[in-house]
Design a protein around this motif. Structure first.
Motif, mmCIF file in Angstrom:
data_model
loop_
_atom_site.group_PDB
_atom_site.id
_atom_site.type_symbol
_atom_site.label_atom_id
_atom_site.label_comp_id
_atom_site.label_asym_id
_atom_site.label_seq_id
_atom_site.Cartn_x
_atom_site.Cartn_y
_atom_site.Cartn_z
ATOM 1 N N ASN A 1 7.654 1.685 -6.675
ATOM 2 C CA ASN A 1 7.855 0.831 -7.848
ATOM 3 C C ASN A 1 7.059 -0.451 -7.626
ATOM 4 O O ASN A 1 6.272 -0.533 -6.681
ATOM 5 N N GLU A 2 7.271 -1.445 -8.466
ATOM 6 C CA GLU A 2 6.442 -2.660 -8.385
ATOM 7 C C GLU A 2 6.693 -3.477 -7.123
ATOM 8 O O GLU A 2 5.922 -4.366 -6.796
ATOM 9 N N ARG A 3 7.768 -3.162 -6.383
ATOM 10 C CA ARG A 3 8.030 -3.879 -5.125
ATOM 11 C C ARG A 3 7.339 -3.232 -3.924
ATOM 12 O O ARG A 3 7.377 -3.774 -2.825
ATOM 13 N N ALA A 4 6.717 -2.063 -4.137
ATOM 14 C CA ALA A 4 6.108 -1.342 -3.011
ATOM 15 C C ALA A 4 4.695 -1.846 -2.724
ATOM 16 O O ALA A 4 3.887 -2.014 -3.637
ATOM 17 N N VAL A 5 4.420 -2.074 -1.443
ATOM 18 C CA VAL A 5 3.076 -2.462 -0.987
ATOM 19 C C VAL A 5 2.644 -1.384 0.011
ATOM 20 O O VAL A 5 3.222 -1.258 1.093
ATOM 21 N N LEU A 6 1.653 -0.599 -0.401
ATOM 22 C CA LEU A 6 1.293 0.639 0.294
ATOM 23 C C LEU A 6 0.002 0.449 1.074
ATOM 24 O O LEU A 6 -1.057 0.213 0.486
ATOM 25 N N ALA A 7 0.086 0.540 2.403
ATOM 26 C CA ALA A 7 -1.103 0.352 3.234
ATOM 27 C C ALA A 7 -1.869 1.669 3.384
ATOM 28 O O ALA A 7 -1.261 2.723 3.573
ATOM 29 N N HIS A 8 -3.160 1.609 3.285
ATOM 30 C CA HIS A 8 -4.133 2.693 3.504
ATOM 31 C C HIS A 8 -4.407 3.527 2.253
ATOM 32 O O HIS A 8 -5.420 3.335 1.606
#
Ligand SMILES: [Zn+2]
Length: 417
Positions: free
Chosen positions: A232-239
């Motif tokens: 959702n908009e709170r997720a910060v996804l690396a790679h």
């Protein structure tokens, strides 16, 4: 507390920049000092918002140069995990302080961290004067019971981060879908929603991760995250190197942010390139991260902006892909509002900025932004200001030698330095 930067160049003109109580109070050619202002001479420099490191493991500066150039699993099992098992709060504090000095010297004003001993990370951030989103890290090895046993400690960690002051923003940091069970991910998603905080996670870094996820859960990694309520908009996804079109569609629909880490991906030889254009044409916010000092091995966001531009051009077979201004925008957080930063020198906004020396050899002649990204290194950064506080001036960071000595002593204690 007020500060006046005099004579620095903004959009081609020398301006005054006045900072009061940690925010920009006035900007313009006519702006001068008022009684009581500290005055900082910015002549010969350009003033700019600083860079944002969207994904790192700051305290891993302790492990820099320890077991490089090994296959990933051999490196983790024989080098990093045994050393990490010996880490204590004090190690993490000094490792993070060392990372903060490097980031300050490189013009980074804000970073997103994922590492153990989050309270020590937060103390280091506050003492260094940077801003950071610090995470309570979660690994349960795929065992929900092990995850449940951590619930109380995780809540305590978030409470401690919330109490750490305005420079620190709390978040959860589940390591990845292959180290955290779906049950624990679902619990974290609920907790993050209730608290309104971000969730940082590694996602789709290697092709093996995708295959293992499909084999274990019957779903690709982004689909699994969505089923757990994390996407959702709170997720910060690396790679996010290996997301397919359906996954990118879903990430866009859910409003999650992606942080690309091109240097780490190259060094660990993940074999693919994050599809920047495919992500941004879908409207996905994208930031830039260095990843940790064990897989980069610097925390040099400006240097990595060049890699970002080059790898995108190379992968797309198009020299017009990822022009220098776009790479700098990504490095500045201007393409991902969730990461913070990126607002630039605007009255009312937090006073985070850098002064870049215009007389640096590599900055002339020709276009400033192209030279900054392709030619000049972080050594061109002269001054760094965060929340109105001068953290570096003339490339001098207070107590850098003392921090280095403490961090190196901790590395020797751990048997890695
Ligand atoms: Zn990472």
């Amino acid at each position: 507390v007020s500060l006046l930067i005099r004579g620095a160049v903004l959009d081609g003109l020398p301006v005054g920049v006045r900072i009061v109580e940690g925010r920009f109070a006035a900007v313009g050619p006519e702006v001068g000092p008022e009684p009581g202002d500290e005055v900082l001479d910015g002549s010969g420099c350009a003033v700019s918002g600083g860079w944002v490191n969207g994904h790192t493991h700051a305290a891993m500066t302790l492990f820099r140069g320890f077991g490089d150039d090994l296959p990933l699993m051999e490196w983790l099992t024989t080098k990093i995990w045994p050393a990490e098992a010996r880490l204590d709060d004090t190690d993490v504090y000094w490792g993070t302080r060392l990372a903060c000095i490097e980031m300050i010297r490189g013009g980074t004003v804000r970073f997103w961290d994922m590492y153990w001993h989050s309270e020590a990370v937060a103390r280091a951030v506050v003492d260094a004067g940077l801003r950071a989103t610090v995470s309570a890290v979660v690994i349960d090895g795929g065992d929900p019971a092990r995850g449940r046993a951590q619930h109380a400690a995780l809540s305590d960690s978030i409470a401690a981060l919330e109490a750490a002051g305005p420079l620190v923003t709390p978040s959860f940091g589940p390591h990845a879908v292959y180290t955290v069970s779906p049950e624990t991910l679902s619990w974290l998603a609920e907790q993050a929603a209730a608290r309104g905080i971000s969730v940082q996670i590694h996602l789709s870094e290697t092709e093996d991760e995708v295959h293992a996820c499909v084999a274990a859960h019957g779903l690709r990694p982004a689909m699994l995250l969505d089923r757990c309520g994390v996407l959702n908009e709170r997720a910060v996804l690396a790679h996010c190197v290996w997301l397919d079109d359906d996954e990118l569609d879903l990430v866009a629909e859910r409003g999650a942010t992606i942080v690309t880490n091109p240097v780490s991906n190259l060094k660990l030889a993940v074999g693919g390139v994050f599809r920047y254009d495919a992500a941004t044409t879908r409207g996905i916010p994208v930031g830039l991260g260095t990843d940790g000092a064990s897989s980069n091995n610097s925390l040099d966001v400006l240097g990595d902006a060049k890699f970002l531009a080059l790898i995108q051009k190379h992968a797309q077979r198009d020299p017009a892909a990822m022009p220098a201004p776009e790479a700098l925008a990504v490095a500045s957080g201007r393409r991902a509002s969730r990461l913070g930063g990126g607002t630039g020198i605007v009255v009312g906004e937090p006073a985070d900025c850098v002064l870049v020396r215009l007389d640096a050899d590599e900055l002339g002649p020709g276009d400033f932004t192209a030279n900054l990204v392709y030619a000049a290194g972080r050594a061109a950064v002269d001054t760094v200001i965060v929340a109105g506080r001068v953290l570096m001036r003339g490339r001098v960071v207070d107590d850098a030698d003392g921090v280095r000595a403490e961090a190196y002593a901790r590395a020797r204690r751990l048997g890695v330095g």
